[in-house]
Design an enzyme around this catalytic site. Structure first.
Site, mmCIF file in Angstrom:
data_model
loop_
_atom_site.group_PDB
_atom_site.id
_atom_site.type_symbol
_atom_site.label_atom_id
_atom_site.label_comp_id
_atom_site.label_asym_id
_atom_site.label_seq_id
_atom_site.Cartn_x
_atom_site.Cartn_y
_atom_site.Cartn_z
ATOM 1 C CB CYS A 2 -24.911 -26.593 2.439
ATOM 2 S SG CYS A 2 -27.713 -27.296 3.391
ATOM 3 N NE ARG A 27 -20.404 -23.490 3.062
ATOM 4 C CZ ARG A 27 -20.409 -22.104 1.669
ATOM 5 N NH1 ARG A 27 -19.833 -21.099 1.058
ATOM 6 N NH2 ARG A 27 -21.957 -22.442 0.999
ATOM 7 C CD1 TRP A 76 -27.022 -24.289 9.442
ATOM 8 C CD2 TRP A 76 -28.317 -22.769 7.593
ATOM 9 N NE1 TRP A 76 -27.409 -22.656 9.745
ATOM 10 C CE2 TRP A 76 -28.003 -22.398 8.690
ATOM 11 C CE3 TRP A 76 -28.717 -22.405 7.073
ATOM 12 C CZ2 TRP A 76 -28.987 -21.263 8.889
ATOM 13 C CZ3 TRP A 76 -29.549 -21.467 6.995
ATOM 14 C CH2 TRP A 76 -29.871 -20.714 8.286
ATOM 15 C CG ASN A 100 -25.606 -24.588 -0.854
ATOM 16 O OD1 ASN A 100 -26.072 -24.558 -0.022
ATOM 17 N ND2 ASN A 100 -24.820 -23.668 -0.977
ATOM 18 N N GLY A 101 -28.551 -24.791 -1.815
ATOM 19 C CA GLY A 101 -29.774 -23.779 -2.350
ATOM 20 C C GLY A 101 -31.141 -24.798 -1.690
ATOM 21 C CD GLU A 482 -19.685 -5.358 13.161
ATOM 22 O OE1 GLU A 482 -20.686 -5.398 12.889
ATOM 23 O OE2 GLU A 482 -19.339 -6.471 12.948
ATOM 24 C CE LYS A 486 -18.523 -9.509 14.170
ATOM 25 N NZ LYS A 486 -19.404 -9.304 13.497
ATOM 26 C CD GLU A 489 -21.506 -12.123 14.560
ATOM 27 O OE1 GLU A 489 -21.900 -13.385 13.679
ATOM 28 O OE2 GLU A 489 -21.335 -11.242 13.548
ATOM 29 C CG HIS A 505 -35.672 10.088 22.010
ATOM 30 N ND1 HIS A 505 -36.534 11.560 22.038
ATOM 31 C CD2 HIS A 505 -34.570 11.148 21.870
ATOM 32 C CE1 HIS A 505 -35.569 12.966 22.312
ATOM 33 N NE2 HIS A 505 -34.612 12.295 21.458
ATOM 34 C CE LYS A 605 -17.384 -15.121 7.177
ATOM 35 N NZ LYS A 605 -17.481 -13.940 8.218
#
Ligand code: AGP
Length: 610
Positions: A2, A27, A76, A100-101, A482, A486, A489, A505, A605
């Protein structure tokens, strides 16, 4: 996560709130709303909408709101589906709140308030905050005391802003665990979850710390701790210009931030490295002076991309300092009885400095008496204030949800921290050859960016794949992880990063002509190993997209279906360069697929809740 925005001053509040909310979009959110005290109507007007902020703007087109006090929110969803009814701001009696929380004890509060006759209209945890405020105010008719008691009665994490219909000349704010900054402007005060939302209005910022609250009027600000003691506001000047937080002519923030990496790396190195003397000095990390002399182990804790930076850190620090190092996923580390001692240095890596799991990991480390350090990109963020030392990266605001320039800036900070470790433990200045290789990284990164169009050609076939495998060894194993993150996502294609030696393996069973395999190979010892792995993949029909050190041009010419070369550099610096084609590839595939590059679905974010 949020986002919160608030304004009180001499200007019209609505355009400020909307502008601020737009800068908080990165965000991640699924609904938005504002509430303002309309001076002509003499009441609070609340407008909420599901979806993008443009939906909220459509509703505002038919409404004239004359207001100079207001709050806004991008939601959010955590508790309660995305809906207008669940969108913030939430109202009860004369009070309106944005939050927010997470209110962890909201069920208990909700049933208590329901028994007191209060009717709830949403499925959110947030609504209990404003209902509790009204309930407590009804007891003592003192808004500030009611606000203090409300804060004392909710458990969980919060950044809160509340306005009141019969006291429109003030905003009540408080924070615990979720970020909140106050902007000090010529025309009033601003409140926001993050700095970019305030940059168009002011660069003078006050960080509200955990367990602090503020009473904000248009020309006066009082800050208190939760015990009611008044605190002196500390104004900091943010050098990020509003344009820096803009797209600057690029199509997406992510694209801009990929291309900003040469500057971000250079800006992170310069303030800390005296090139002539080969000496590193980290101004906010003086505690490391004695820590480096006594530690026996280092653990990097982080999430997502920052965890991959920590994995690079492990290899770097073991190579530089000969100390046992680990990189641990913060959400795993924090709940595992770690055998930490005062001789284990725990290093948190976080772009936002607000990631809940990483903060949780540092809390555990501090409880176990371990020295702590954080590498963060946001000045004054929670983690920077939780740890004994802090190393700031200077990537500037990173708006795209997919982290890029923050990652390479974190690598720069890790290199400098390792060099400081050598300085302290061995009394040695940094090796000249290594330093010159480090200082060449920004230029070599620019060279890669100049060839970015080659990777656009890879995007079309890869965008059709169901799954993509990324393979690397040693430091390039972290880069493979990484690179896969990328891609998944922002393009929503499943991708897996793997240590190349692991293929036989199990994962090699996945390989056939439908599976693109992105291989990363450095020269030297690991090249022969990688060559064998690439042959294994090709023997099973896998299409190999190879990123290689340019000095291997001859050796790899027949090795892969597609080739991309990166400039050669010191063995310990290769992640800086190999990650850039990974970022570009993911970006071009996402553009090819038409996904929301800067705000990919389901992602935020900064993950400020568990
Ligand atoms: C990376 O592209 C993602 N946005 C995500 O994995 C991110 O790295 C992670 O949430 C950690 O965020 P932080 O660096 O702000 O702690």
């Amino acid at each position: 996560m949020c986002g919160i925005i608030g304004y009180i001053g001499n200007q019209q509040a609505v355009p400020i709130l909307i502008e601020g909310l737009k800068r908080l979009e990165y965000r991640g959110y699924d609904s938005a709303g504002i509430a303002c005290y309309d001076t002509e109507k003499g009441e609070i007007v609340r407008i909420r909408a599901v979806g993008k902020i443009s939906e909220l703007e459509k509703k505002l087109r038919d409404t004239v709101i004359r207001a100079s006090t207001g709050i806004g929110h991008t939601r959010w969803a955590t508790h309660g589906a995305p809906s207008e009814n669940n969108a913030h701001p939430h109202k009860s009696g004369p009070f309106v709140v944005v939050h927010n929380g997470i209110v962890e004890n909201y069920r208990e509060l909700r049933s208590k308030l329901t028994q007191e006759g209060y009717q709830f209209t949403s499925d959110t945890d947030t609504e209990v905050i404003v209902k509790l405020m009204e309930y407590l105010w009804n007891e003592n008719k003192n808004e500030w005391k009611a606000f203090q008691k409300t804060i004392q009665n909710i458990r969980g994490t919060f950044a809160i802003a509340i306005i009141c219909e019969h006291l429109p000349d003030r905003i009540f704010v408080a924070r615990y665990e979720s970020p909140l900054v106050i902007g000090v402007g010529e025309e009033g005060y601003y409140v926001a979850s993050d700095i970019p939302a305030l940059l168009p209005f002011t660069q003078k910022i006050i960080y509200l710390n955990d367990k602090e609250m503020a009473l904000i009027k248009k020309d006066n600000l009082e800050i208190y701790n939760f015990n009611g003691e008044e605190l002196e506001p500390k104004i900091e000047l943010i050098t990020w210009s509003p344009t820096l937080a803009e797209k600057g002519g690029y199509r997406h923030f992510m694209q801009k931030e990929i291309f900003e990496q040469p500057r971000a790396i250079s800006d992170t190195i310069k303030p800390y490295l005296n090139v002539e003397k080969g000496i590193v000095s980290l101004p906010y990390a003086s505690a490391l002076e004695n820590v480096f002399n006594t530690i026996e182990r280092i653990i990097f804790v982080a999430c997502g991309t920052s965890y991959h930076a920590g994995l690079v850190g492990k290899y770097l620090f073991e190579a530089f300092l000969g100390l046992p190092c680990e990189a641990d996923i913060a959400s795993e580390f924090r709940y595992r009885p770690s055998i930490l001692t005062p001789r284990t240095l725990v290093v948190a890596i976080s772009q936002s400095g607000e990631t809940a799991d990483t903060k949780g990991a540092i809390k555990v480390a501090k409880e176990m008496g371990a020295p702590t350090c954080s590498i963060v990109n946001v000045l004054g963020s929670s983690l920077s204030r939780m740890t004994d030392s802090v190393i700031y990266t200077h990537a500037g605001p990173e708006i795209g949800v997919a982290s890029t320039k923050a990652f390479t800036s974190q690598l720069a900070a890790l290199v400098l921290m390792a060099l400081l470790g050598i300085q302290i433990r061995e009394g040695k200045t940094s090796d000249e050859e290594f330093i010159s290789a480090l200082l060449e990284i920004p230029h070599k990164a620019s060279k890669i960016l100049d060839s970015s169009s080659q990777l656009e050609k890879w995007a079309r076939p890869i965008s059709k794949a169901q799954t993509v495998i990324y393979l690397g060894r040693n430091l390039l194993y972290a880069v493979a992880l990484e690179g896969a993150l990328k891609l998944k996502e922002i393009s929503y294609i499943h991708a897996e990063g793997y240590a190349a030696g692991e293929m036989k393996h199990g994962p090699i069973a996945l390989i056939d002509e439908r599976v693109p395999v992105v291989c990363l190979t450095q020269r030297g010892f690991f090249f022969e190993k990688m060559k064998a792995n690439i042959e294994e993949v090709r023997a099973r029909g896998g299409k190999v997209y190879l990123v290689a050190d340019e000095l291997l041009r001859k050796e790899v010419s027949e090795l892969a279906h597609e080739l991309f070369f990166v400039p050669s550099t010191h063995d310990l610096l290769i992640p800086f360069l190999f990650i850039i084609p990974m970022q570009l590839l993911a970006y071009y595939v996402a553009v090819e697929k038409g996904t929301d590059v800067d705000q990919p679905r389901n992602l935020a974010k900064s993950v400020t809740v568990e």
